[in-house]
Motif scaffolding. Structure first.
Motif, PDB file in Angstrom:
ATOM      1  N   GLU B   4      49.058  40.351  36.683  1.00  0.00           N
ATOM      2  CA  GLU B   4      49.044  39.822  38.042  1.00  0.00           C
ATOM      3  C   GLU B   4      47.781  40.300  38.756  1.00  0.00           C
ATOM      4  N   LYS B 224      47.229  34.911  44.959  1.00  0.00           N
ATOM      5  CA  LYS B 224      47.682  35.539  43.714  1.00  0.00           C
ATOM      6  C   LYS B 224      47.274  34.705  42.497  1.00  0.00           C
ATOM      7  N   TYR B 226      48.214  34.702  38.228  1.00  0.00           N
ATOM      8  CA  TYR B 226      49.040  35.268  37.159  1.00  0.00           C
ATOM      9  C   TYR B 226      48.584  34.734  35.798  1.00  0.00           C
TER      10      TYR B 226
END
Lengths: 85, 541
Positions: B4, B224, B226
């Motif tokens: 992450e 974010k 991932y």
């Protein structure tokens, strides 16, 4: 040996594309073909050499054919120049 | 291996897909002694054949996509690889110096390209690039360093250290789901491109090199990123993505509706575009016109100065496709971070304050006139307006008007028709803001370029990511400048629009409407969202 002079009318001169076409046309004949500008003569079958002449609109070049099929080569190349350059 | 990352979002949205790393062509060539020159020459010959096969592939692709004239360059590159002067030079270097094929090829490429570069002729400098290009291709094959660029075979998340404008131009944009870069700032060109394409983008992500080919998720709302997400996370984001798509579908219902506030104030909502291809998006999103057509693409995508005819065709196509709707075309705005090799602008200590945009045009009038002629000729086929960037004085505008008058006179003499053309200027320097009352007397309209105006007003380099934290685009100095410009523009009889990123900021739409702005020009993908905001505003309250 046969030769002719030709003055370039294409506004862009012998640029990459026409230079490529010209070299291809010259390479189609077994005889030696040269192209000269201002006394500098290069092998017309070698594209980097032809480009290095930096031929622009209004400049005169001399094309010489020497060897097998020189008559056809001169006639066809002159026709090619008139149509493309 | 689930990972992450947190970065900074430059454009919201969700993307789910395979990761593809953009690799810069890095051909650092080492000189190495070899024992068997003939084996080395055989390696060179093999690499040369492979390179020619690649070029043939590119040629066939280009032939289908852009036509024979444009595909010819790849054929010429193949011929260069067959050129005996070139081949013999490489062979000679390998034999006489007993060195590796990579070094011999790179040296030959450098020698030929220097020969062309020294010919002091714009066209020949381009040929220098051609020889470099073919040599780099062979070196890349020899050193197994291929796969530079972006080679996605399905729509993917693009990861890169950073992307230069010239690199983004060449991207196959239909293959990009999202941009994720390590460097870059919120105002970089990648960020602007992401907004135009309406895809999420993150910066400041220090991704691992082995992420290539793995599954990824980009969350442009939360910043974010991932890698190899779990099934649950994937399902969660798939649901978010579906919701996002639903929201966009609802916006589509705003098509055909007016840009009018609850109390009946109407404004023009136009689109910003960067190439002829973008017109489809403009029409799809129901923009009332084009408020900023950046003409740079013609120069950036070309290997030499675009001719009057090429430019005329591009402008005419856009004007015709917009069918009578206004098309505001900005004249050449290169320099600073937008570099074009053949302009040979040279290195500057302060490029943002340097030789750029109108400063180049007023200095190299031939280039400027070519563009103006093309623009005026195209104006016969639609409703074209012309806008000049980076203005700082009334004097500049007067000089421009003299040149425009000369161009029109020449067209008259040649009996070439042109239409009624509105002329305007970009307000993107503090000087132009201060002089806006006087400038308004000279032009039909103003368009406020908030990106550069912010940079120059706050003295914050928009390319420097370290300054992102203090780069407050809502700074009161900017809002006051915009207000002053609108007021002074109207006083002098010029209408005033905003074409920078701020124009699409929904939190400022009401503020701008209260200031009396006449037009907002935003990315095509933002048109309907801004229309939605406008239709919910009540200025009577």
């Amino acid at each position: 040996m046969k030769e002719f002079n030709y003055t370039i009318t294409d506004p862009e001169g012998i640029h990459a594309r026409p230079a490529g076409l010209f070299v291809k046309a010259a390479a189609a004949y077994p005889c030696n073909v040269t192209i000269a500008k201002d006394g500098k003569e290069v092998d017309a079958k070698r594209i980097l050499g032809v480009m290095s002449l930096g031929v622009k609109q209004g400049m005169e070049v001399t094309i010489k054919c020497d060897g097998d099929q020189e008559d056809t080569a001169v006639a066809e190349l002159e026709k090619f120049m008139k149509e493309n350059l | 291996m689930f990972k992450e990352f947190s970065g900074k979002s430059v454009f919201g949205g969700i993307a789910i897909g395979k990761i593809c790393i953009y690799r810069k062509q890095d051909n650092l060539v080492k000189r190495q002694k070899i024992d068997d020159p003939e084996a080395e020459i055989a390696r060179f010959d093999k690499a040369r054949e492979d390179a020619k096969a690649q070029l043939q592939g590119l040629h066939d692709k280009a032939l289908k996509e852009v036509g024979e004239a444009n595909a010819m360059v790849f054929e010429v590159h193949q011929m260069m690889l067959d050129d005996l002067d070139y081949v013999e030079s490489v062979q000679n270097i390998i034999r006489t110096q007993q060195v590796n094929a990579e070094f011999a090829t790179a040296t030959t490429g450098d020698n030929f390209s220097e020969m062309f570069a020294s010919m002091d002729d714009d066209y020949m400098r381009e040929r220098a690039a051609d020889v470099k290009d073919i040599s780099n291709r062979v070196v890349a094959i020899l050193s197994g360093n291929e796969g530079g660029g972006f080679n996605a075979t399905e729509p993917s998340i693009l990861l890169a250290e950073d992307l230069a404008p010239s690199e983004t131009v060449q991207l196959d944009k239909s293959m990009v789901l999202s941009f994720v870069t390590h460097l870059g700032s919120t105002n970089s060109h990648t960020a602007i491109l992401a907004r135009t394409m309406n895809i999420p983008a993150l910066i400041g992500i220090d991704f691992p090199e082995d992420a290539d080919g793995h599954m990824g998720i980009v969350d442009g709302f939360e910043g974010k990123f991932y890698i190899d997400p779990s099934e649950e996370l994937l399902a969660e984001y798939q649901a978010k993505l579906d919701k996002e798509l639903e929201k966009q579908r609802l916006l589509q219902e705003l098509k055909g509706k007016e840009n009018v506030t609850l109390d009946g104030t109407k404004i023009n909502l136009y689109a910003n575009i960067g190439s002829v291809k973008d017109v489809a998006d403009v029409l799809k999103n129901d923009a009332g016109g084009i408020g900023l057509f950046r003409s740079e693409f013609l120069y950036l995508e070309s290997s030499t100065y675009p001719s009057e005819e090429e430019q005329f065709k591009a402008y005419k196509t856009v004007a015709e496709n917009m069918a009578g709707k206004k098309v505001i075309i900005r004249t050449l705005d290169i320099g600073a971070d937008k570099q074009v090799d053949y302009f040979d602008l040279g290195k500057e200590d302060n490029p943002a304050l340097g030789y750029r945009a109108i400063r180049i045009c007023l200095d190299r009038v031939d280039i400027f006139k070519t563009q103006l002629r093309a623009l005026y000729r195209a104006s016969y086929y639609g409703k074209i307006s012309i806008m000049f960037p980076m203005i700082i004085s009334v004097d500049e505008v007067k000089k421009i008007k003299e040149i425009v008058a000369e161009v029109k006179k020449e067209l008259d003499e040649q009996n070439i028709p042109y239409g009624e053309v509105e002329t305007g200027i970009m307000i993107e320097t503090p000087a132009a803001v201060w002089m806006s009352e006087e400038l308004a007397q000279e032009v039909d309209f103003f368009s406020i370029g908030t990106n550069d105006l912010t940079q120059y007003t706050l003295a914050i380099d928009r390319q420097n990511p370290k300054l992102d934290a203090i780069n407050d685009t809502h700074h009161p100095a900017i809002l006051k400048s915009i207000e002053t410009t609108i007021k002074n523009g109207h006083k002098g009889g010029a209408w005033v629009g905003i074409c920078g990123e701020l124009g699409a900021d929904p939190t400022l739409t009401e503020t701008f409407l209260r200031m009396g702005v006449d037009e907002l020009s935003v990315s095509p993908s933002r048109i309907l969202a801004v229309r939605d905001v406008i239709r919910k505003i009540d200025l009577s309250k």
